[in-house]
Write an enzyme that holds these catalytic residues in place. Structure first.
Site, PDB file in Angstrom:
ATOM      1  N   ASN A  10      55.406 -56.308  19.304  1.00  0.00           N
ATOM      2  CA  ASN A  10      54.727 -55.825  20.514  1.00  0.00           C
ATOM      3  C   ASN A  10      53.275 -55.508  20.152  1.00  0.00           C
ATOM      4  OD1 ASN A  10      53.829 -54.551  22.817  1.00  0.00           O
ATOM      5  ND2 ASN A  10      54.987 -52.662  22.454  1.00  0.00           N
ATOM      6  N   TRP A  11      52.382 -56.376  20.589  1.00  0.00           N
ATOM      7  CA  TRP A  11      50.974 -56.205  20.197  1.00  0.00           C
ATOM      8  C   TRP A  11      50.248 -55.160  21.023  1.00  0.00           C
ATOM      9  CZ3 TRP A  11      48.991 -61.968  19.640  1.00  0.00           C
ATOM     10  CH2 TRP A  11      49.671 -62.565  18.568  1.00  0.00           C
ATOM     11  N   LYS A  12      50.863 -54.708  22.101  1.00  0.00           N
ATOM     12  CA  LYS A  12      50.199 -53.752  22.998  1.00  0.00           C
ATOM     13  C   LYS A  12      48.848 -54.333  23.462  1.00  0.00           C
ATOM     14  CE  LYS A  12      52.693 -50.266  20.494  1.00  0.00           C
ATOM     15  NZ  LYS A  12      53.022 -48.875  20.366  1.00  0.00           N
ATOM     16  N   HIS A  98      59.014 -49.739  28.447  1.00  0.00           N
ATOM     17  CA  HIS A  98      58.439 -49.215  27.204  1.00  0.00           C
ATOM     18  C   HIS A  98      57.969 -47.771  27.442  1.00  0.00           C
ATOM     19  CE1 HIS A  98      55.780 -48.637  23.783  1.00  0.00           C
ATOM     20  NE2 HIS A  98      56.442 -49.619  23.203  1.00  0.00           N
ATOM     21  N   GLU A 100      55.434 -46.196  26.565  1.00  0.00           N
ATOM     22  CA  GLU A 100      54.027 -46.026  26.973  1.00  0.00           C
ATOM     23  C   GLU A 100      53.864 -46.307  28.467  1.00  0.00           C
ATOM     24  OE1 GLU A 100      52.354 -48.569  23.962  1.00  0.00           O
ATOM     25  OE2 GLU A 100      52.940 -47.098  22.451  1.00  0.00           O
ATOM     26  N   GLU A 170      64.195 -47.047  21.262  1.00  0.00           N
ATOM     27  CA  GLU A 170      62.923 -46.626  20.690  1.00  0.00           C
ATOM     28  C   GLU A 170      62.733 -45.130  20.916  1.00  0.00           C
ATOM     29  OE1 GLU A 170      60.023 -50.079  20.228  1.00  0.00           O
ATOM     30  OE2 GLU A 170      59.745 -49.307  22.234  1.00  0.00           O
ATOM     31  N   GLY A 176      54.629 -45.300  16.995  1.00  0.00           N
ATOM     32  CA  GLY A 176      53.226 -45.163  16.618  1.00  0.00           C
ATOM     33  C   GLY A 176      52.918 -43.883  15.854  1.00  0.00           C
ATOM     34  N   SER A 216      57.922 -47.255  14.457  1.00  0.00           N
ATOM     35  CA  SER A 216      57.328 -47.244  13.108  1.00  0.00           C
ATOM     36  C   SER A 216      58.099 -48.089  12.098  1.00  0.00           C
ATOM     37  CB  SER A 216      57.158 -45.805  12.616  1.00  0.00           C
ATOM     38  OG  SER A 216      56.292 -45.091  13.481  1.00  0.00           O
ATOM     39  N   GLY A 237      55.756 -52.458  16.663  1.00  0.00           N
ATOM     40  CA  GLY A 237      54.436 -52.296  17.265  1.00  0.00           C
ATOM     41  C   GLY A 237      53.341 -52.533  16.241  1.00  0.00           C
ATOM     42  N   GLY A 238      52.792 -51.455  15.715  1.00  0.00           N
ATOM     43  CA  GLY A 238      51.633 -51.528  14.820  1.00  0.00           C
ATOM     44  C   GLY A 238      51.743 -52.570  13.709  1.00  0.00           C
TER      45      GLY A 238
END
Ligand code: PEP
Length: 258
Positions: A10-12, A98, A100, A170, A176, A216, A237-238
């Protein structure tokens, strides 16, 4: 029934079209060289780069996922993107719910449910994200929160084929933050979710639906998470922004015992 692990990046809100092309071509090359067990891989770029990713992945099995969707098929919904438009851009999956989106953009169980139904109607596979906040975990509410999100998010969806649905557990406190759930924490929630799928759908669905862990995930913790019986892959993600890290996470999932 064995479940093929799935790793989704997930590149956001990151990467231009050019950066996407470069990343995806490199990923395609690196994954072609990998050996061992089968793993399915997808990346979720921003809307602007979906088609570029799909084009770069031509000739491979790597799939493209959107990070969100709107439930209507078309019409006067300025700024929104429908399931048919995602399919047209080359998507196989769309992430919905998600944390966010729940936190900053008013996503809730009802909108998630509408999005899931609309995606399925268009032949796309929802990746339904759910998970408890730190306060909810500390208050002993983790199980009841994920149960509600699952029941409401999947309400009245007559899914019969396990391949048509992905769930991503999640925990919000792990997204994150660099703080990962322990493999045991992930396993106990994910085993609980699988039991719930049995009640909501069927034993075959419970057995076959893939439940990913997200929060993470990094090359150095992915293998121990993936070793858990009910962890069928990861939503990353990151660490998915770095092609080498992402490739290492995929490689780790190849060692998962079925
Ligand atoms: C995510 O955004 O879905 C996620 C799991 O992020 P991170 O891996 O950075 O915690």
């Amino acid at each position: 029934m064995s479940r093929t692990p799935l790793i989704v990046g997930n590149w956001k809100m990151n990467k231009t079209i050019k950066e996407t092309k470069d990343f995806c071509l490199r990923l395609k090359n690196e994954l072609t060289a990998q050996k061992n067990g089968p793993v399915e891989v997808a990346v979720a770029p921003p809307f602007t780069a979906l088609a570029a990713a799909a084009e770069a992945f031509l000739g491979s099995t790597i799939a493209v996922a959107a990070q969100d969707v709107f439930w209507a098929e078309s019409g006067a919904f300025t700024g929104e993107i429908s399931p048919p438009l995602l399919a047209d851009a080359g998507c196989r999956y769309a992430v919905i719910g998600h944390s966010e989106r729940r936190q900053y953009f008013g996503e809730n169980d009802e909108s998630v449910n509408k999005k899931a139904a609309a995606l399925m109607k268009a032949g796309l596979i929802p990746i339904l994200c759910l998970g408890e906040s730190l306060k909810e975990r500390q208050g002993g509410l983790a199980f009841s929160v994920v149960e509600r999100q699952t029941r409401e998010g999947l309400k009245d969806l007559g899914v019969k084929n396990p391949a048509d649905l992905i769930i991503a557990y999640e925990p919000v406190w792990a997204i994150g933050t660099g703080q990962t759930a322990t493999p045991q924490q992930a396993q106990e929630i994910q085993a609980f979710l699988r039991k719930l799928l049995r009640e909501l759908f069927s034993p075959a669905m419970a057995q076959g639906v893939r439940i990913l862990y997200g929060g993470s995930v990094k090359p150095d913790n992915s293998a121990e998470l993936m070793a858990m019986e009910d962890v069928d892959g990861a939503l990353v993600g990151g660490a998915s922004l770095d092609v080498q890290f992402f490739v290492e996470i995929v490689q780790g999932a190849r060692t998962k015992k079925k």
